[in-house]
Enzyme design. Structure first.
Site, PDB file in Angstrom:
ATOM      1  N   SER A  24       0.833  -1.201   0.000  1.00 56.92           N
ATOM      2  CA  SER A  24       0.000   0.000   0.000  1.00 56.92           C
ATOM      3  C   SER A  24       0.868   1.252   0.000  1.00 56.92           C
ATOM      4  O   SER A  24       2.098   1.176   0.064  1.00 56.92           O
ATOM      5  CB  SER A  24      -0.888   0.009   1.247  1.00 56.92           C
ATOM      6  OG  SER A  24      -0.081   0.217   2.408  1.00 56.92           O
ATOM      7  N   GLU A  97       6.965   3.184  -9.129  1.00 60.00           N
ATOM      8  CA  GLU A  97       5.565   3.524  -9.445  1.00 60.00           C
ATOM      9  C   GLU A  97       5.085   2.771 -10.685  1.00 60.00           C
ATOM     10  O   GLU A  97       4.465   3.336 -11.592  1.00 60.00           O
ATOM     11  CB  GLU A  97       5.401   5.037  -9.634  1.00 60.00           C
ATOM     12  CG  GLU A  97       5.795   5.866  -8.423  1.00 60.00           C
ATOM     13  CD  GLU A  97       4.887   5.689  -7.202  1.00 60.00           C
ATOM     14  OE1 GLU A  97       3.865   4.961  -7.305  1.00 60.00           O
ATOM     15  OE2 GLU A  97       5.193   6.256  -6.146  1.00 60.00           O
ATOM     16  N   LEU A 175      -2.889  11.344  -8.012  1.00 55.89           N
ATOM     17  CA  LEU A 175      -1.643  11.512  -7.290  1.00 55.89           C
ATOM     18  C   LEU A 175      -1.913  12.284  -6.018  1.00 55.89           C
ATOM     19  O   LEU A 175      -2.628  13.284  -6.021  1.00 55.89           O
ATOM     20  CB  LEU A 175      -0.615  12.259  -8.144  1.00 55.89           C
ATOM     21  CG  LEU A 175      -0.092  11.519  -9.382  1.00 55.89           C
ATOM     22  CD1 LEU A 175       0.860  12.404 -10.158  1.00 55.89           C
ATOM     23  CD2 LEU A 175       0.579  10.224  -8.989  1.00 55.89           C
TER      24      LEU A 175
END
Length: 198
Positions: A24, A97, A175
């Site tokens: 997470s 990412e 984001l």
């Protein structure tokens, strides 16, 4: 891109691999990626680090952890660019990412690993709804190793594997940092907004 015979022989002896670091938000994925890359640099291996061009939360080019540790990277628009930018003598490729990359990323990782390169991929395995995120599940399926890191649930202190979105926005990609997300365990994630009203 063609390999020189010596480079190909060395890489064939070492063998390539795919490593995944997932979890997470606020679980230390990028921190672990930076740690592994820096250890490779200490070993004098040739490294290249990439991130999606859309991730500019902390820096336009560097990969930066929530703890503000950083390492230089190359922002790219599409995963296929990696195949053009990774040179014959690269030993280790880091990708941060990964969930924000396109669906070609698993194939790109396979091609690089088959060239004898150690590929280290970090990313969210689930989106804010708790669903598999982007190309991460496919990369996890072909990886030699998977490290799932947990954050700490801000509601109860148990290990957290979910990124709970605090702001009302249904877009899959948003984001944000602590103002937009918090880590939660399964129970607190499923309680959702009702937990905030108690």
């Amino acid at each position: 891109m063609l390999f020189s015979e010596d480079v190909f022989r060395r890489k064939s002896e070492l063998g390539g691999s795919i490593e995944v670091i997932c979890g997470s938000m606020f679980s230390g994925k990028t921190e672990e990626l930076i740690r592994r890359i820096k250890r490779a640099q200490i070993a004098r291996l040739r490294v290249e680090i990439f991130k999606p061009k859309t991730d500019i939360r902390y820096d336009d080019t560097d990969v930066v952890s929530h703890d503000k540790n950083s390492i230089h990277s190359i922002p790219v628009d599409h995963s296929s660019v990696l195949l053009l930018m990774v040179t014959d003598d690269t030993d280790v490729v880091g990708i941060d990412e990964a969930q924000f990359f396109d669906d070609e990323l698993p194939n790109v990782c396979n091609v690089l690993a088959n060239r004898g390169i150690r590929v280290i991929v970090a990313g969210l395995d689930m989106d804010f709804k708790g669903l598999p995120f982007g190309p991460m599940p496919a990369i996890m399926a072909i990886a030699e190793s998977i490290t799932k890191v947990n954050a700490v649930c801000v509601k109860c202190g148990n290990p957290a594997l979910y990124s709970y979105r605090l702001v009302p926005n249904g877009a899959r990609v948003l984001l944000g940092e602590k103002e937009s997300y918090e880590p939660r365990c399964r129970k607190c994630f499923n309680l959702g907004p009702s937990l905030d009203n108690k």
